[in-house]
Design an enzyme around this catalytic site. Structure first.
Site, PDB file in Angstrom:
ATOM      1  CG  ASP A   1      -2.194   0.882   0.904  1.00 52.17           C
ATOM      2  OD1 ASP A   1      -2.141   1.697  -0.050  1.00 52.17           O
ATOM      3  OD2 ASP A   1      -3.195   0.784   1.634  1.00 52.17           O
TER       4      ASP A   1
HETATM    5  C1  BGC Z   1      -5.025   3.358   0.086  1.00 47.51           C
HETATM    6  C2  BGC Z   1      -5.236   2.345  -0.998  1.00 47.51           C
HETATM    7  C3  BGC Z   1      -5.138   3.014  -2.339  1.00 47.51           C
HETATM    8  C4  BGC Z   1      -3.805   3.706  -2.458  1.00 47.51           C
HETATM    9  C5  BGC Z   1      -3.567   4.351  -3.805  1.00 47.51           C
HETATM   10  C6  BGC Z   1      -3.798   4.206  -0.134  1.00 47.51           C
HETATM   11  O1  BGC Z   1      -3.751   5.281   0.754  1.00 47.51           O
HETATM   12  O2  BGC Z   1      -4.958   2.699   1.340  1.00 47.51           O
HETATM   13  O3  BGC Z   1      -6.480   1.725  -0.834  1.00 47.51           O
HETATM   14  O4  BGC Z   1      -5.325   2.091  -3.365  1.00 47.51           O
HETATM   15  O5  BGC Z   1      -3.716   4.684  -1.448  1.00 47.51           O
HETATM   16  O6  BGC Z   1      -4.355   5.455  -4.021  1.00 47.51           O
END
Ligand code: BGC
Length: 730
Positions: free
Chosen positions: A278
């Protein structure tokens, strides 16, 4: 004669092409494939230079540099193509880029939030929605979506409950499969399909107190039986990527867990795609204090099994050195690169790297897509109360007041994580209600004071009040300590109810809210979630009876915040029943354990009314006992006993009566939506076999333990029509 390198030859097998390409790559080029770069206005030149020199695995938030600046889609697509051109035509090996973006519940045509889509209990329609999301996203050059989110959530304070399918592993698994098939189709190389990403692996919804990013403590048995099934379903449906979660689970950050990523996901589940971290979850291992510095973070995450790093740069800074020092093996580098390249070949990116702006303009928000969005929005809404059959409303002969904080909103229709939905393409509730019943609808001015609203309500025959949350009250790190309606709404609804007029309350929200006070004073309640681009029209369709509501709750609705966590599939305790020994064998009851509130939720999982009535009868099993390798067939007749057509979702719940570990009192193991005309009946059948009747034990193996099983069928999780059968030793 100039011959094409093998990896560029589409007639060879993907394995052969990957092998050939890998053999040509330098270590730096390999590590660049493990990086997801973020191009921002301040680093564009640097990013382009990097891609030119090494190539890059992926780019995140493709296109969004221009978003919000009145851009034309065509410019955005051109920008994506420009980066692709640098990778394909200017880098040494010409490896195309994966363009990743959060396409969570639609790209331009926005569908209900995933929690709302789960409420449809209609995986076929959900698959269609994701097929459309993939078609739209791919037309704009996005070839990878960070969805579906598969985190089981038992805590509605957690804002990200909006992004998933709620509390139940079986329902969430059906939705996981639908989303993966919708995004990826049967063949990833279809230009209208994109790569899906199952996230956030794993246990992220278990964050203590509903506080996002927080620690979770989840026993291995609960992890495997409750949190794992949707991920397993996604892997079985062929999902090509998985995102490792932010959180620390059982004392180990998920993005640094060899057990979770390599042993369980890639080993036991047989996941052959790649794992992406993530956002910054690799470098955040330093903040978790399980490593001293970013070099340590790269080593831990990479050896644990995270193949690609999102945004932060620990891999590109330290992996080379870690390989040279022998702390990371070249085999592991090749394994990760091979996983990523395989997906790029499977997507057909080497053959078709570019997006076509003409196609996008024909595809985005097309009338056919709007139609599906309207249908899925209708099916997602849950009728929680309809006293005296107040709904549906007549379009003429009545004065209908339309009021409340949500009537003139657009973004609240769309919900969180809608990067590409357009507000001007989203009707407000006021507009949709007026369009549906111009003679009847009386709009309170959007800036009406509360006393003016009351005066307006006083003049009406029926009041429709639109309550709930803004789109920003749920979603990532948007948690609440109380699930009551936002301040002031309950008081206003109660004041309106005191006028004594029939009152319909429609709630827009990203989570289960506490409706105890509303339920006491409203005659009808329709729960509409954040229903998407066509949500307002869908609400009007239901209120005026174009179609009857058919949604079912994908999560229990507590009576008060203090009941959290509350879910229907709780484990049996030593004192599961109010009076031990005095329960009928098929009874299912929440025990009252608080002195100040009943033990049951306000509305149970699986609950939802229609404008007609259904009855279930003739529950039958096709045999009294089965061997572990056999399947038992459970059937029941469902009849529409009311006077309108409608859809019921018949649900099948199972209990393993005696097991080697404590098990849930009941678990959903099947559901079917049935559309029936008044007086019409249909037989619904469910098949139960090893998959449905087995569970993970403390030994991490699946058990199907001989003995008695109970089975119930019904229209929500309190179903009481039941019988028993035996599983006998082979
Ligand atoms: C989130 C993810 C997301 C990623 C990209 C993160 O902060 O937890 O769910 O896909 O950002 O935008």
């Amino acid at each position: 004669m100039h011959t094409l390198p093998l990896y560029k030859n589409p007639s060879l097998s993907i394995d052969r092409r990957v092998e050939d390409l890998l053999s040509r790559m330098t270590l730096e080029e390999k590590i660049a494939q493990l990086y997801q770069i973020w191009a921002r206005p301040d680093n564009i030149d640097e990013v382009k230079a990097f891609i030119r020199q090494y190539g890059v695995g992926s780019r995140i938030l493709a296109g969004s540099n221009l978003a919000g600046s009145g851009h034309e889609k065509a410019l955005e697509i051109e920008e994506i193509n420009e980066y692709q051109r640098i990778a394909v035509e200017e880098s040494r090996l010409g490896i195309p880029i994966l363009f990743g973006r959060d396409v969570i519940h639609g790209y331009r045509t926005i569908f209900p939030i995933p929690l709302g889509m789960a409420a449809t209990f209609d995986p076929g329609l959900v698959e269609q929605a994701y097929t459309i999301a993939a078609r739209e996203a791919s037309s704009a050059g996005v070839n990878w979506s960070f969805a579906p989110m598969l985190d089981i959530a038992r805590d509605p304070r957690w804002g990200r409950i909006a992004e998933g399918s709620g509390e139940d592993p079986y329902l969430a698994s059906q939705m996981a499969r639908a989303a993966v098939l919708g995004f990826q189709g049967k063949d990833l190389s279809d230009p209208e399909r994109i790569l899906a990403c199952a996230k956030h692996y794993i246990g992220y919804g278990g964050a203590e107190g509903g506080r996002d990013y927080n620690t979770a403590e989840i026993t291995d048995v609960t992890l495997r039986n409750i949190y794992l099934p949707p991920f397993k379903a996604a892997v079985d449906a062929g999902v090509g990527s998985v995102m490792s979660a932010f959180l620390d689970i059982n004392g180990e950050p998920a993005s640094g867990s060899h057990y979770l990523l390599t042993e369980l996901l890639k080993g036991e589940l047989g996941f052959t795609g790649f794992v992406i971290s993530d956002w910054a979850s690799v470098s955040e291992l330093v903040h978790h204090r399980v490593v001293e510095d970013e070099r340590g973070a790269a080593r831990l995450a990479f050896t644990a099994g995270v193949d690609m790093e999102m945004v932060t740069q620990t891999y590109i800074r330290y992996l080379k050195d870690l390989v040279e020092s022998g702390e990371v093996s070249l085999e592991r580098i090749d394994d990760a690169v091979q996983r990523i390249l395989t997906i790029k070949f499977r997507l057909g990116l080497f053959e078709h790297p570019y997006a076509n702006a003409t196609k996008a303009s024909e595809t985005l928000f097309s009338p056919a897509h709007q139609q599906v969005a309207r249908q899925i929005a209708r099916e997602s809404m849950v009728l929680l109360k309809n006293h005296g059959d107040l709904l549906p409303l007549k379009k003429t002969g009545l004065k209908i007041a339309v009021m409340g904080p949500l009537v003139n909103q657009r973004a609240a229709l769309l919900g969180s994580w809608t990067l590409d939905g357009l507000l001007h393409e989203t009707q407000t509730i006021a507009e949709a209600m007026q369009q549906a019943a111009p003679d009847a609808v009386r709009l309170a001015p959007s800036d009406a004071l509360q006393d003016e609203m009351l005066a307006e309500a006083m003049k009406a025959d029926v009041i429709t009040f639109f309550a709930g949350e803004s789109e920003g009250r749920s979603g990532e790190n948007h948690n609440v300590a109380s699930i009551d309606l936002p301040a002031g709404q309950e008081e206003l609804i109660e004041a309106i109810a005191r006028l004594g007029k029939p009152l319909v309350v429609v709630v827009l929200a990203g989570r289960p809210l506490n409706l105890s006070r509303v339920a006491r004073c409203a005659d009808a309640i329709l729960y509409a979630w954040h229903p998407g681009s066509m949500g307002a029209a869908a609400i009007a369709d239901l209120l005026f009876g174009e179609e009857a509501p058919s949604g079912k709750l994908p999560a229990s609705f507590p009576r008060t915040t203090g009941q959290i966590p509350i879910h229907y599939n709780f484990n049996s305790t030593g004192r599961s029943f109010s009076v031990v020994g005095e329960t009928s064998p098929l009874e299912y009851a929440y025990v009252d354990r608080y002195l100040d509130v009943p033990g049951s939720p306000l509305y149970p999982f699986g609950f939802g009314l229609s404008y007609t009535m259904f009855s279930l009868s003739g529950l039958a099993i096709d045999r009294p006992e089965i061997h572990p390798d056999e399947v038992i067939c459970v059937s029941v007749q469902v009849t529409n006993t009311g006077s309108r057509a409608g859809t019921e979702t018949v649900q099948c719940y199972v209990q393993d009566c005696v097991a080697s570990i404590t098990r849930p009192v009941r678990e959903l193991k099947g559901f079917k939506r049935v559309h029936l005309q008044p007086g019409e009946s249909q037989i619904v059948t469910f098949q139960l076999g090893a998959e449905e009747l087995s569970f993970y034990g403390t030994d991490r193996r699946r058990h199907l333990e001989p003995g008695t099983f109970k089975v119930w069928v019904g229209t929500d999780s309190t179903a009481s029509l039941g019988t028993t059968f035996q599983v006998i030793k082979s």
